[in-house]
Design a protein around this motif. Structure first.
Motif, PDB file in Angstrom:
ATOM      1  N   SER A 152     -14.667   5.562 -15.594  1.00 55.77           N
ATOM      2  CA  SER A 152     -13.505   6.223 -16.187  1.00 55.77           C
ATOM      3  C   SER A 152     -12.770   7.153 -15.217  1.00 55.77           C
ATOM      4  O   SER A 152     -11.635   7.543 -15.477  1.00 55.77           O
ATOM      5  N   PHE A 153     -13.400   7.502 -14.111  1.00 55.82           N
ATOM      6  CA  PHE A 153     -12.752   8.388 -13.149  1.00 55.82           C
ATOM      7  C   PHE A 153     -11.678   7.670 -12.336  1.00 55.82           C
ATOM      8  O   PHE A 153     -10.769   8.315 -11.801  1.00 55.82           O
ATOM      9  N   PHE A 154     -11.790   6.353 -12.204  1.00 55.98           N
ATOM     10  CA  PHE A 154     -10.964   5.638 -11.234  1.00 55.98           C
ATOM     11  C   PHE A 154      -9.861   4.826 -11.894  1.00 55.98           C
ATOM     12  O   PHE A 154     -10.109   4.008 -12.776  1.00 55.98           O
ATOM     13  N   GLN A 155      -8.639   5.076 -11.423  1.00 56.61           N
ATOM     14  CA  GLN A 155      -7.491   4.314 -11.921  1.00 56.61           C
ATOM     15  C   GLN A 155      -7.421   2.926 -11.272  1.00 56.61           C
ATOM     16  O   GLN A 155      -6.916   1.991 -11.882  1.00 56.61           O
ATOM     17  N   THR A 156      -7.889   2.825 -10.027  1.00 55.82           N
ATOM     18  CA  THR A 156      -7.838   1.542  -9.331  1.00 55.82           C
ATOM     19  C   THR A 156      -9.131   1.299  -8.555  1.00 55.82           C
ATOM     20  O   THR A 156      -9.767   2.234  -8.085  1.00 55.82           O
ATOM     21  N   ILE A 157      -9.485   0.034  -8.442  1.00 59.19           N
ATOM     22  CA  ILE A 157     -10.625  -0.386  -7.627  1.00 59.19           C
ATOM     23  C   ILE A 157     -10.154  -1.567  -6.778  1.00 59.19           C
ATOM     24  O   ILE A 157      -9.747  -2.601  -7.318  1.00 59.19           O
ATOM     25  N   THR A 158     -10.187  -1.383  -5.473  1.00 58.47           N
ATOM     26  CA  THR A 158      -9.723  -2.406  -4.536  1.00 58.47           C
ATOM     27  C   THR A 158     -10.902  -2.835  -3.683  1.00 58.47           C
ATOM     28  O   THR A 158     -11.422  -2.028  -2.897  1.00 58.47           O
ATOM     29  N   ILE A 159     -11.363  -4.061  -3.855  1.00 57.86           N
ATOM     30  CA  ILE A 159     -12.521  -4.531  -3.100  1.00 57.86           C
ATOM     31  C   ILE A 159     -12.145  -5.728  -2.233  1.00 57.86           C
ATOM     32  O   ILE A 159     -11.248  -6.505  -2.560  1.00 57.86           O
ATOM     33  N   SER A 160     -12.876  -5.875  -1.143  1.00 59.15           N
ATOM     34  CA  SER A 160     -12.526  -6.882  -0.144  1.00 59.15           C
ATOM     35  C   SER A 160     -12.627  -8.305  -0.683  1.00 59.15           C
ATOM     36  O   SER A 160     -11.799  -9.162  -0.347  1.00 59.15           O
ATOM     37  N   SER A 161     -13.628  -8.572  -1.499  1.00 58.24           N
ATOM     38  CA  SER A 161     -13.867  -9.953  -1.920  1.00 58.24           C
ATOM     39  C   SER A 161     -12.731 -10.509  -2.765  1.00 58.24           C
ATOM     40  O   SER A 161     -12.425 -11.703  -2.685  1.00 58.24           O
ATOM     41  N   THR A 162     -12.089  -9.671  -3.557  1.00 57.22           N
ATOM     42  CA  THR A 162     -11.011 -10.155  -4.417  1.00 57.22           C
ATOM     43  C   THR A 162      -9.637 -10.019  -3.782  1.00 57.22           C
ATOM     44  O   THR A 162      -8.712 -10.755  -4.135  1.00 57.22           O
ATOM     45  N   THR A 163      -9.480  -9.082  -2.841  1.00 55.69           N
ATOM     46  CA  THR A 163      -8.185  -8.939  -2.169  1.00 55.69           C
ATOM     47  C   THR A 163      -8.049  -9.920  -1.013  1.00 55.69           C
ATOM     48  O   THR A 163      -6.939 -10.212  -0.566  1.00 55.69           O
ATOM     49  N   GLY A 164      -9.178 -10.399  -0.487  1.00 57.50           N
ATOM     50  CA  GLY A 164      -9.143 -11.284   0.665  1.00 57.50           C
ATOM     51  C   GLY A 164      -8.955 -10.551   1.970  1.00 57.50           C
ATOM     52  O   GLY A 164      -8.714 -11.162   3.017  1.00 57.50           O
ATOM     53  N   ILE A 165      -9.103  -9.223   1.940  1.00 61.67           N
ATOM     54  CA  ILE A 165      -8.933  -8.388   3.130  1.00 61.67           C
ATOM     55  C   ILE A 165     -10.068  -7.371   3.156  1.00 61.67           C
ATOM     56  O   ILE A 165     -10.393  -6.771   2.121  1.00 61.67           O
ATOM     57  N   ALA A 166     -10.662  -7.161   4.316  1.00 60.01           N
ATOM     58  CA  ALA A 166     -11.767  -6.215   4.427  1.00 60.01           C
ATOM     59  C   ALA A 166     -11.397  -5.050   5.347  1.00 60.01           C
ATOM     60  O   ALA A 166     -10.630  -5.219   6.307  1.00 60.01           O
ATOM     61  N   LYS A 167     -11.918  -3.881   5.026  1.00 60.22           N
ATOM     62  CA  LYS A 167     -11.791  -2.749   5.945  1.00 60.22           C
ATOM     63  C   LYS A 167     -12.466  -3.109   7.269  1.00 60.22           C
ATOM     64  O   LYS A 167     -13.483  -3.821   7.247  1.00 60.22           O
TER      65      LYS A 167
END
Length: 234
Positions: A152-167
């Protein structure tokens, strides 16, 4: 420091960590099926295979395929870890074993929450600062966040596996910024990796803080914090 509009955080090593070590988990679970291997050896070999593996990112694939691709990615890392430890042939059914291993990391058992996480998140939430996660993790992150009551704290979650881009690729940070419709200079990023978190965020123009959880870090080149409470106190 000027209050940011958005604070992005890394996940593993920043919000929560592995109890003991990955090697200990790999050793313990293998012992449950009769395969004994030294935890410190598995720890070393795991990180060797982890670093050798391609990024945990799957560009230009249908979202319905991601779960299977995540599973296959981790299967290969685990298989190569036990293979290098010269115990892979001791498993009667490695496929079934890996299913248990994979599910284990979606459960509460291997994880712990850092003490400074709840106070920091609650403080920033009260300040009406939007919060987001940027992580080179897979879809199990949603289950782990739920386990600790963090979702509930986070408005967005951006992860590499679903975006197709990794840090540290700056594009994953830019994609996260676009979700909040804000400029890089209006945001912070907090993470425990010099390359993936600090340098990646800086390359996108974001104000970066390197969180020193365990290893000692050369303080001359980075904006270091030893806990997230340091940012609250300032």
């Amino acid at each position: 420091m000027k209050q940011p509009k958005v604070i992005f955080l890394d996940a593993v090593g920043t919000l929560f960590g592995v109890k003991g070590s990955v090697g200990e988990v790999y050793s313990y679970l293998a012992s449950q099926v009769g395969v004994n291997c030294d935890a410190s050896l598995l720890e070393t070999l795991f990180y060797q295979q982890f670093k050798k593996a391609p990024p945990l990112a799957f560009p230009k694939v249908d979202v319905m395929e991601v779960s299977d691709l995540e599973y296959q990615w981790w299967y290969q890392v685990a298989y190569d870890t036990y293979k290098e430890a010269k115990v892979i042939d001791k498993f009667r059914d490695f496929d079934s074993f890996f299913q248990q291993l994979y599910d284990y990391f979606a459960s509460p058992h291997p994880w712990f929450l850092y003490d400074d996480v709840f106070p920091a998140l609650q403080y920033w939430q009260k300040q009406s600062i939007a919060l987001g996660i940027i992580s080179n993790f897979d879809s199990r992150i949603y289950e782990v966040l739920d386990i600790f009551g963090l979702t509930s704290f986070f408005q967005t979650i951006t992860i590499s596996s679903t975006t197709g881009i990794a840090k540290p690729n700056s594009d994953i940070f830019i994609e996260a910024l676009e979700k909040h419709n804000c400029q890089p200079e209006e945001t912070w990023h907090i993470g425990d990796s010099k390359k993936e978190d600090y340098q990646g965020a800086k390359s996108a123009g974001i104000n970066a803080f390197l969180l020193q959880r365990n290893e000692k870090i050369d303080r001359s080149d980075y904006t270091i914090i030893d806990s997230m409470e340091r940012l609250i106190s300032n």
